[in-house]
Write a protein that holds these residues in place. Structure first.
Motif, mmCIF file in Angstrom:
data_model
loop_
_atom_site.group_PDB
_atom_site.id
_atom_site.type_symbol
_atom_site.label_atom_id
_atom_site.label_comp_id
_atom_site.label_asym_id
_atom_site.label_seq_id
_atom_site.Cartn_x
_atom_site.Cartn_y
_atom_site.Cartn_z
ATOM 1 N N LEU A 252 0.820 -1.222 0.000
ATOM 2 C CA LEU A 252 0.000 0.000 0.000
ATOM 3 C C LEU A 252 0.857 1.277 0.000
ATOM 4 O O LEU A 252 0.343 2.368 0.204
ATOM 5 C CB LEU A 252 -0.908 0.010 1.247
ATOM 6 C CG LEU A 252 -1.837 -1.206 1.404
ATOM 7 C CD1 LEU A 252 -2.495 -1.207 2.783
ATOM 8 C CD2 LEU A 252 -2.910 -1.219 0.310
ATOM 9 N N THR A 253 2.190 1.117 -0.231
ATOM 10 C CA THR A 253 3.088 2.274 -0.081
ATOM 11 C C THR A 253 3.310 3.076 -1.370
ATOM 12 O O THR A 253 3.794 4.194 -1.330
ATOM 13 C CB THR A 253 4.483 1.809 0.411
ATOM 14 O OG1 THR A 253 4.899 0.723 -0.422
ATOM 15 C CG2 THR A 253 4.440 1.350 1.856
ATOM 16 N N ARG A 254 2.963 2.484 -2.521
ATOM 17 C CA ARG A 254 3.351 3.079 -3.808
ATOM 18 C C ARG A 254 2.766 4.489 -4.023
ATOM 19 O O ARG A 254 3.441 5.406 -4.482
ATOM 20 C CB ARG A 254 2.895 2.137 -4.924
ATOM 21 C CG ARG A 254 3.259 2.518 -6.345
ATOM 22 C CD ARG A 254 4.730 2.363 -6.646
ATOM 23 N NE ARG A 254 5.347 3.668 -6.816
ATOM 24 C CZ ARG A 254 6.653 3.866 -6.778
ATOM 25 N NH1 ARG A 254 7.488 2.875 -6.554
ATOM 26 N NH2 ARG A 254 7.145 5.071 -6.942
ATOM 27 N N PHE A 255 1.487 4.633 -3.695
ATOM 28 C CA PHE A 255 0.802 5.904 -3.992
ATOM 29 C C PHE A 255 1.434 7.056 -3.206
ATOM 30 O O PHE A 255 1.716 8.129 -3.749
ATOM 31 C CB PHE A 255 -0.689 5.782 -3.680
ATOM 32 C CG PHE A 255 -1.474 6.998 -4.060
ATOM 33 C CD1 PHE A 255 -1.942 7.164 -5.344
ATOM 34 C CD2 PHE A 255 -1.717 8.001 -3.123
ATOM 35 C CE1 PHE A 255 -2.662 8.311 -5.703
ATOM 36 C CE2 PHE A 255 -2.433 9.145 -3.461
ATOM 37 C CZ PHE A 255 -2.908 9.297 -4.760
ATOM 38 N N GLY A 256 1.667 6.841 -1.904
ATOM 39 C CA GLY A 256 2.280 7.885 -1.062
ATOM 40 C C GLY A 256 3.687 8.227 -1.536
ATOM 41 O O GLY A 256 4.115 9.391 -1.498
ATOM 42 N N GLN A 257 4.402 7.200 -2.010
ATOM 43 C CA GLN A 257 5.746 7.410 -2.557
ATOM 44 C C GLN A 257 5.664 8.288 -3.811
ATOM 45 O O GLN A 257 6.415 9.256 -3.968
ATOM 46 C CB GLN A 257 6.367 6.035 -2.891
ATOM 47 C CG GLN A 257 7.697 6.063 -3.615
ATOM 48 C CD GLN A 257 8.905 6.276 -2.704
ATOM 49 O OE1 GLN A 257 8.765 6.527 -1.521
ATOM 50 N NE2 GLN A 257 10.097 6.198 -3.274
ATOM 51 N N ASP A 258 4.732 7.978 -4.702
ATOM 52 C CA ASP A 258 4.569 8.774 -5.934
ATOM 53 C C ASP A 258 4.190 10.217 -5.618
ATOM 54 O O ASP A 258 4.638 11.159 -6.280
ATOM 55 C CB ASP A 258 3.491 8.158 -6.840
ATOM 56 C CG ASP A 258 4.001 6.890 -7.530
ATOM 57 O OD1 ASP A 258 5.236 6.691 -7.580
ATOM 58 O OD2 ASP A 258 3.161 6.097 -8.015
ATOM 59 N N ALA A 259 3.326 10.404 -4.601
ATOM 60 C CA ALA A 259 2.900 11.762 -4.229
ATOM 61 C C ALA A 259 4.114 12.579 -3.776
ATOM 62 O O ALA A 259 4.268 13.751 -4.155
ATOM 63 C CB ALA A 259 1.844 11.701 -3.128
ATOM 64 N N ALA A 260 5.009 11.954 -2.999
ATOM 65 C CA ALA A 260 6.210 12.672 -2.533
ATOM 66 C C ALA A 260 7.136 13.002 -3.705
ATOM 67 O O ALA A 260 7.689 14.103 -3.788
ATOM 68 C CB ALA A 260 6.947 11.834 -1.490
#
Length: 850
Positions: free
Chosen positions: A222-230
């Motif tokens: 579930l970490t990919r989206f938050g990583q992309d946002a950063a």
């Protein structure tokens, strides 16, 4: 004679300053204890025979002061509980100049969600506002910036993260000894440490900055989206400030139990899992937008807050307001299709609601101690502050505003600043009266109601303070940057007016008949508008010529006038009835929210059924036309419109057909069929079905909630448990509250859910009064959670309950939520009075509907 520290408003003397901390911490994860030793490099402006540090619940051991080749031991080490300090008194004067202080200490993990605490298997820190003192003896005020060199000794096999990158990892007996790179100068509240069985995304660099996002192994997917946002936000922020990112790397960590939404620790940002982790394939768009906004908000703080820091907590609003406004600006640039400024307006609406109370407070108020700082984390600080910045930017223009920001960042780099420093920089860059504008809006509570009437090409504008309580008047005025938007023979145009006086007349530029006039263009101003009947009718007949934000404001302002008795509730319902063909999802959200209030509070029995039928008639056709399944390639706008209509027809109108449609879909979804419900319908469908659900469904949701790794899905099931209207099941949910199946971070939301349950509310309220101390204990003393538990009383309906709430909060007050108590009781008082005043009126109106 009492020592100065015997006062909870004690502030550290500025004559002794830390320059660098070199600390080694040893964590015992099993026993939940720690020990530490550190050397603090100090600068003494003048000789002194004592040193004062902050320390809370720490046991100090060996202490040595070193200067000019000489070592001294304190004659007395005196902890002072009231100011959370420790006074080190020496038998002789300590010399002025450079010195070092060696301190050893031990302590325990904190029971609540601050200091160093256990969040399940993860040990995490949360220091803002003033809890670094629970882990380190330190100078725990924002003005005392220093470098931090941390070494941590921990059991092997765990991931340990700190503000700086790891530079050395060695064996130390049975432990690992980890050395982290020394930080830039930081205030103590921005220091952080996380240790636990975490896994991270592979490191990715953006403009040379390494970025990683961390979670428990079962949530790693579930970490990919938050990583992309950063990765999207960082280059945009570097560009806006014209300054490179200062803290070496960005680690983002989902913490399993967390009080706030997130915390902007330099280089190590910690999050409540729901604000960072999601699966874009199944997450509603609202969740995706929320995660993008929170990630960007925390990254904006790395400049505004971390690089340039407020001197004291009375300017906390500047940190938070700025990051709030900036996050929307950056996300809007990344994903313009999301129209996040309309979500910003939802936050602004909460601030307008709060700021209409007598018990509101100015954006910038006096803060005497860290506890009072904790009370400042509210909608006025974040959303009103952000809205005022946006209003000033709208008035100065984007380029002048950014140039002022860049000047401010350059002038105060690595140090501390106050609000007036920012206003001066903006005034220099724009040559506009920024100080007058800003200080009027920041220092004065409340906001104006601007009334507007049009005769020919003349607009009459007047202002008075808006109170939601009927009949209250006061004489304050504001410099109101009014932007008029109107249509005439030459098309649509805009005109700016700085309304300083109580009343003024403005001649509109252009020619021909004025077809309509909107007195808050794009709804960027932090004020409400009252139109006279003729101007209102012209807007109502030209709704589609208005921007979505302007249609939202038209509804919201009319509702506000009905609340304050300056208009009738049925005049609001008449306006609402013009929105039956509305296709914009954000405008529908506003409409549905207001209708939900009327249905829940202003109608009962037969009237309630009639009102529900009217809502279904108004919006049901729209849902029938769209259906429940999304078409291939359908836009987000359409998906969100469908979700708003499902909330209206299934949630507010309690339509039988909608429930019959939702029930089998929810069953299929719970049995693993991902295609049963479009993600944006999940929250509304699950809540609707739970409301009418039976015991097997309750048990299934409870079981799924406990095992669910996805935080958004877990929260959906958790809140659904509070919705069951079968009285026996409502009782089960009430019992569940007192168990650890409801995590500490979720207790306030859960109480709010129980308070909103129609059949369970009265029993829960009786229970809550009886077990008030236990209810409060479930928050672990976390100030934000305590405040929200108090605010949940806003769900009560009757005058008798209002009096009971008043009695409870007077006889057993919550010190950390004084402000929230005042605001909640005042708002509830108005809600009860509105109910008594408007029920007959709404009843007459529903009877007149065909």
């Amino acid at each position: 004679m009492a020592h100065v520290t015997e006062d909870k408003n004690f502030r550290l003397p500025l004559s002794i300053r830390p320059r660098r901390y070199a600390a080694t911490l040893t964590l015992d994860m099993e026993a939940k204890t720690f020990s530490g030793q550190q050397t603090v490099e100090l600068e003494l402006e003048k000789p002194s025979n004592e040193l004062i540090l902050h320390a809370n619940a720490l046991q100090l051991g060996e202490v040595t002061f070193r200067a000019n080749g000489k070592s001294l031991k304190p004659a007395e080490i005196r902890p002072v509980q009231v100011s959370e300090t420790v006074v080190l008194r020496f038998g002789e004067q300590l010399p002025a100049g450079a010195a070092a202080l060696d301190v050893a200490w031990t302590g325990r993990f904190t029971e609540g969600l601050r200091g160093l605490y256990a969040a399940g298997k993860v040990a995490a820190t949360q220091f803002e506002a003033a809890d670094a003192r629970r882990l380190f003896p330190c100078f725990d005020e924002p003005a005392f910036k220093a470098r931090w060199a941390l070494t941590v000794r921990v059991p092997p096999g765990l991931t340990t993260l700190a503000n700086g990158p790891l530079v050395k990892d060695e064996q130390d007996g049975p432990l690992r000894k980890l050395t982290f790179q020394e930080t830039e100068v930081l205030s103590s509240y921005l220091v952080a440490l996380v240790c636990g069985p975490l896994v991270g995304t592979p490191e990715e660099k953006v403009q040379g900055i390494p970025v990683r996002t961390w979670a428990l192994p079962e949530k790693a997917h579930l970490t990919r989206f938050g990583q992309d946002a950063a990765l999207a936000a960082l280059p945009r922020l570097q560009d806006y400030f014209g300054l490179p990112y200062a803290f070496g790397k960005v680690d983002q960590v989902g913490i399993p139990d967390f009080e706030a939404g997130a915390m902007e620790n330099a280089g190590l940002i910690t999050y409540r899992e729901i604000a960072l982790l999601l699966d874009p394939a199944t997450a509603p768009l609202s969740m995706q937008k929320r995660v993008a906004e929170v990630v960007t908000h925390e990254l904006a703080h790395q400049w505004f807050g971390n690089w340039v820091t407020m001197v004291w907590w009375d300017d906390l609003w500047l940190n938070e307001a700025f990051a709030t406004w900036m996050a929307y600006k950056i996300v809007n640039d990344w994903r313009p299709d999301w129209r996040v400024w309309l979500d910003f307006d939802t936050g602004k609406a909460a601030a307008l609601h709060l700021d209409a109370l007598r018990s509101t407070h100015p954006i910038r108020g006096e803060v005497r101690n860290a506890n009072e700082a904790g009370e400042s984390f509210d909608a006025i600080t974040y959303e009103k502050g952000g809205a005022v910045l946006r209003m000033i930017e709208g008035f100065l223009g984007e380029n002048a505003f950014r140039e002022g920001m860049r000047q401010y960042m350059r002038e105060h780099a690595r140090s501390n600043a106050v609000a007036d420093d920012l206003w001066r920089a903006l005034a220099n860059a724009s040559s506009q009266p920024v100080l007058e504008l800003a200080n009027a809006w920041i220092g004065q509570s409340g906001y104006p109601l601007v009334s507007a009437s049009v005769e020919g090409r003349t607009v009459t504008l007047a202002q008075q303070r808006y109170y939601s309580e009927p009949g209250v008047r006061s004489g304050e005025r504001w410099p109101v940057p009014v932007v008029l938007r109107y249509a005439d023979g030459g098309g649509v145009r805009e005109q700016r007016v700085l309304l300083r006086e109580a009343q003024t007349k403005v001649t509109l530029e252009g020619s021909g008949e004025v077809k309509w006039l909107c007195a808050n263009a794009g709804s960027t101003g932090f004020y409400r508008v009252a139109y006279d009947d003729k101007a209102l009718e012209r807007l109502a007949t030209n709704l589609q010529a208005l921007e979505p934000a302007e249609r939202i404001a038209l509804l919201a302002d009319r509702w506000a006038l009905a609340r304050s008795g300056q208009a009738t509730v049925d005049s609001f319902l008449e306006l609402a009835s013009r929105f039956g063909d509305e296709e914009d999802d954000a405008v529908l959200d506003e409409l549905v929210g207001r209708l939900a209030y009327v249905e829940a509070r202003l109608v009962e029995g037969e009237e309630q059924k009639r009102f529900q039928q009217w809502v279904e008639k108004l919006l049901g056709a729209g849902l029938k036309k769209l259906g429940w399944d999304s078409a291939p390639g359908e836009s987000d706008r359409v998906k969100l419109r469908r979700a708003a209509l499902v909330r209206a027809v299934g949630g507010v109108a309690r339509g039988k057909e909608a429930l019959a449609e939702a029930r089998p879909r929810v069953t299929r979804m719970l049995n693993g069929d991902k295609a049963a419900l479009e993600p944006n319908l999940l929250d509304a469908a699950v809540a609707m079905v739970a409301r009418a659900g039976d015991r097997p469904l309750y048990e299934k949701l409870l079981e799924k909630m406990l095992a669910e790794p996805d935080p958004a899905t877990q929260r959906r099931y958790l809140m659904a448990l509070t919705a069951f209207e079968d009285p026996a099941l409502a009782g089960e949910a009430q019992k569940l509250f007192f168990t650890d199946k409801v995590k500490m971070q979720d207790v306030a939301s859960f109480v709010t859910g129980l308070m909103g349950n129609r059949t369970g509310r009265d029993a829960w309220w009786a229970e809550m009064q009886k077990r008030w101390k236990e209810v409060l204990a479930r928050t672990g003393g976390a100030p934000m959670l305590l405040r929200r538990v108090v605010e949940s009383m806003g769900g009560l309906r009757e005058r008798k309950q209002l009096e009971e709430a008043r009695k409870l909060l007077t006889s057993q007050p919550v010190e950390e939520a004084k402000q929230a108590i005042g605001q909640t009781l005042e708002r509830l008082d108005q809600d009860v009075a509105l109910r008594e005043r408007a029920m007959p009126e709404v009843s007459t109106w529903t009877k007149r509907q065909p």
